[in-house]
Write a protein that holds these residues in place. Sequence first.
Motif, mmCIF file in Angstrom:
data_model
loop_
_atom_site.group_PDB
_atom_site.id
_atom_site.type_symbol
_atom_site.label_atom_id
_atom_site.label_comp_id
_atom_site.label_asym_id
_atom_site.label_seq_id
_atom_site.Cartn_x
_atom_site.Cartn_y
_atom_site.Cartn_z
ATOM 1 N N CYS A 85 5.965 13.987 -2.301
ATOM 2 C CA CYS A 85 7.281 13.459 -2.651
ATOM 3 C C CYS A 85 7.408 13.512 -4.167
ATOM 4 O O CYS A 85 6.555 12.983 -4.891
ATOM 5 C CB CYS A 85 7.425 12.021 -2.154
ATOM 6 S SG CYS A 85 9.066 11.310 -2.405
ATOM 7 N N LYS A 86 8.450 14.174 -4.654
ATOM 8 C CA LYS A 86 8.633 14.329 -6.097
ATOM 9 C C LYS A 86 9.128 13.026 -6.733
ATOM 10 O O LYS A 86 9.666 12.157 -6.049
ATOM 11 C CB LYS A 86 9.616 15.462 -6.377
ATOM 12 C CG LYS A 86 9.077 16.834 -6.002
ATOM 13 C CD LYS A 86 9.996 17.930 -6.494
ATOM 14 C CE LYS A 86 9.416 19.302 -6.224
ATOM 15 N NZ LYS A 86 10.227 20.381 -6.807
ATOM 16 N N PRO A 87 8.958 12.893 -8.062
ATOM 17 C CA PRO A 87 9.383 11.671 -8.736
ATOM 18 C C PRO A 87 10.860 11.354 -8.511
ATOM 19 O O PRO A 87 11.716 12.223 -8.594
ATOM 20 C CB PRO A 87 9.113 11.987 -10.215
ATOM 21 C CG PRO A 87 8.015 12.991 -10.187
ATOM 22 C CD PRO A 87 8.276 13.834 -8.974
ATOM 23 N N VAL B 99 4.051 6.270 -1.588
ATOM 24 C CA VAL B 99 5.463 6.622 -1.739
ATOM 25 C C VAL B 99 6.301 5.389 -2.050
ATOM 26 O O VAL B 99 7.162 5.411 -2.945
ATOM 27 C CB VAL B 99 5.981 7.321 -0.467
ATOM 28 C CG1 VAL B 99 7.499 7.465 -0.519
ATOM 29 C CG2 VAL B 99 5.332 8.692 -0.306
ATOM 30 N N HIS B 100 6.030 4.298 -1.345
ATOM 31 C CA HIS B 100 6.852 3.097 -1.512
ATOM 32 C C HIS B 100 6.507 2.339 -2.793
ATOM 33 O O HIS B 100 7.381 1.730 -3.411
ATOM 34 C CB HIS B 100 6.687 2.178 -0.302
ATOM 35 C CG HIS B 100 7.289 2.718 0.953
ATOM 36 N ND1 HIS B 100 6.549 3.070 2.058
ATOM 37 C CD2 HIS B 100 8.565 3.012 1.275
ATOM 38 C CE1 HIS B 100 7.342 3.533 3.003
ATOM 39 N NE2 HIS B 100 8.580 3.516 2.549
ATOM 40 N N LEU B 101 5.236 2.386 -3.206
ATOM 41 C CA LEU B 101 4.829 1.634 -4.402
ATOM 42 C C LEU B 101 5.114 2.364 -5.705
ATOM 43 O O LEU B 101 5.398 1.742 -6.729
ATOM 44 C CB LEU B 101 3.331 1.322 -4.331
ATOM 45 C CG LEU B 101 2.901 0.015 -3.672
ATOM 46 C CD1 LEU B 101 1.388 -0.109 -3.705
ATOM 47 C CD2 LEU B 101 3.549 -1.179 -4.347
ATOM 48 N N TYR B 102 5.028 3.706 -5.685
ATOM 49 C CA TYR B 102 5.122 4.479 -6.925
ATOM 50 C C TYR B 102 6.193 5.572 -6.824
ATOM 51 O O TYR B 102 5.891 6.765 -6.918
ATOM 52 C CB TYR B 102 3.758 5.088 -7.257
ATOM 53 C CG TYR B 102 2.637 4.075 -7.249
ATOM 54 C CD1 TYR B 102 2.649 2.981 -8.120
ATOM 55 C CD2 TYR B 102 1.573 4.186 -6.363
ATOM 56 C CE1 TYR B 102 1.631 2.039 -8.118
ATOM 57 C CE2 TYR B 102 0.543 3.248 -6.350
ATOM 58 C CZ TYR B 102 0.584 2.177 -7.225
ATOM 59 O OH TYR B 102 -0.423 1.242 -7.223
ATOM 60 N N PRO B 103 7.444 5.190 -6.646
ATOM 61 C CA PRO B 103 8.518 6.181 -6.439
ATOM 62 C C PRO B 103 8.816 7.040 -7.660
ATOM 63 O O PRO B 103 9.436 8.098 -7.522
ATOM 64 C CB PRO B 103 9.723 5.313 -6.067
ATOM 65 C CG PRO B 103 9.439 3.976 -6.684
ATOM 66 C CD PRO B 103 7.954 3.800 -6.586
ATOM 67 N N LYS C 198 -4.801 -0.732 -4.694
ATOM 68 C CA LYS C 198 -3.702 -1.470 -4.067
ATOM 69 C C LYS C 198 -3.311 -0.929 -2.713
ATOM 70 O O LYS C 198 -2.856 -1.651 -1.837
ATOM 71 C CB LYS C 198 -2.474 -1.482 -4.983
ATOM 72 C CG LYS C 198 -2.494 -2.549 -6.062
ATOM 73 C CD LYS C 198 -1.166 -2.563 -6.780
ATOM 74 C CE LYS C 198 -1.118 -3.686 -7.804
ATOM 75 N NZ LYS C 198 0.192 -3.728 -8.503
ATOM 76 N N VAL C 199 -3.444 0.380 -2.543
ATOM 77 C CA VAL C 199 -3.002 0.985 -1.285
ATOM 78 C C VAL C 199 -4.160 1.143 -0.294
ATOM 79 O O VAL C 199 -3.948 1.615 0.825
ATOM 80 C CB VAL C 199 -2.349 2.366 -1.524
ATOM 81 C CG1 VAL C 199 -1.103 2.214 -2.370
ATOM 82 C CG2 VAL C 199 -3.327 3.346 -2.162
ATOM 83 N N LEU C 200 -5.356 0.735 -0.691
ATOM 84 C CA LEU C 200 -6.524 0.876 0.178
ATOM 85 C C LEU C 200 -7.002 -0.445 0.764
ATOM 86 O O LEU C 200 -7.459 -0.495 1.896
ATOM 87 C CB LEU C 200 -7.694 1.491 -0.607
ATOM 88 C CG LEU C 200 -7.598 2.971 -0.899
ATOM 89 C CD1 LEU C 200 -8.762 3.389 -1.802
ATOM 90 C CD2 LEU C 200 -7.616 3.790 0.378
ATOM 91 N N VAL C 201 -6.909 -1.537 -0.022
ATOM 92 C CA VAL C 201 -7.524 -2.794 0.382
ATOM 93 C C VAL C 201 -6.450 -3.766 0.853
ATOM 94 O O VAL C 201 -5.427 -3.933 0.233
ATOM 95 C CB VAL C 201 -8.289 -3.432 -0.804
ATOM 96 C CG1 VAL C 201 -9.066 -4.652 -0.341
ATOM 97 C CG2 VAL C 201 -9.233 -2.402 -1.429
ATOM 98 N N LYS D 263 8.504 -2.497 2.586
ATOM 99 C CA LYS D 263 7.338 -3.134 1.996
ATOM 100 C C LYS D 263 6.071 -2.382 2.368
ATOM 101 O O LYS D 263 5.848 -2.055 3.528
ATOM 102 C CB LYS D 263 7.232 -4.588 2.470
ATOM 103 C CG LYS D 263 6.141 -5.385 1.765
ATOM 104 C CD LYS D 263 6.161 -6.839 2.205
ATOM 105 C CE LYS D 263 5.086 -7.632 1.478
ATOM 106 N NZ LYS D 263 5.090 -9.059 1.905
ATOM 107 N N ALA D 264 5.241 -2.109 1.382
ATOM 108 C CA ALA D 264 3.976 -1.426 1.627
ATOM 109 C C ALA D 264 2.911 -2.431 2.047
ATOM 110 O O ALA D 264 2.995 -3.629 1.746
ATOM 111 C CB ALA D 264 3.526 -0.691 0.366
#
Length: 361
Positions: A22-24, A140-144, A356-359, A79-80
């Motif tokens: 997904c691009k910026p 994708v949801h955290l770092y758009p 953040k996206v793993l734990v 929400k992620a």
Amino acid sequence: MELILDKAKRQFTQKLPFVLYCKPNSDTVIGLFQQNDILHELHDFNEKGFVFASFDGNQNYLIPENQSKSESAVWEKKKAIVAWNLESSFEELAKSNFEELVRKGIQAIEKDEFKKVVLSRKETLELDGFQFETVFANLVHLYPSTFVYCFYHPKVGMWLGATPEQLLKANKNSFETIALAGTQKDIGLAEIVWENKEKEEQQIVTDYIVNKLENVATEVVVSKPYSIKAGSIWHIKTDISGVLNADFSLEQVVCLLHPTPAVCGLPKEKAKAFILENENYDRDFYTGYLGELNCSLANDSGSTDLFVNLRCMQVEVDSKKIVARAYLYMGCGITKDSVPEKEWSESINKSMTMKKVLVRN
């Protein structure tokens, strides 16, 4: 987005290559699904597809457009599933080793071996119940505002990331790139204040890129530096654009830029030699580059859109198991004004992007 994620899961189960990205600032996820397990190497930059290249330049692979099926899907903000109360645990040995590496870099700068070097480390996490599709959706949801991706090839492995740094965007003879340096954790301040160390680091990166491009391009335009946030980290960014000379190829321009001072140092070859000799691990595809090459997936013009592989991780996982191991990569730009303890703290802050996206709590 669930349908395209399901397609990726089937590819993974069948051990077939794919990439999701997904691009910026885009609301569209693109998937490229290779129909065989051949490992294609990049030869002359005339190929079309998604390129995945290593830091040292020895591994340059491609998921070819003409041997793959492409799909796209619009994602909706939600929400992620992340751990909001992460604690930065680490081994004292890892801390002392990295700080010693930084000291070596500072000493080399003081001896005028180079002006800047980017030094990195690798951290290993054991994961239970790992699902790459969930991690990708979280990214994708955290770092758009970043380039988010999940790349898999059975002969290469799986990598995921959310990188804020573009290497090169080119369409015919026009190009865009950026200079990105300086790191500061977001603590909610209304105004970002940068120290001289970060300003100098950013200027080194900008001057290097502009100097290289002025030899191969005309009408080079350089913006004023400005602050930009990627997740919970602030950087200094400068936009650079221009028109390539007719006698220069895409391959030549990429080779001029990669690796940039933002991931290697300056002068490039001396800094790179220091990294390869002293980091004591293989960066592999970390600080390499990836993205669309002469590709028509996002539009019909066949453009190139490449990014530097920062804020990323390599994941070892078997399609039949739920236990996985993640390797996280963090780097810091070292100049004469660097402080080893501060560089360690900076690397901890950068590791949180992936953690953040793993734990989960």
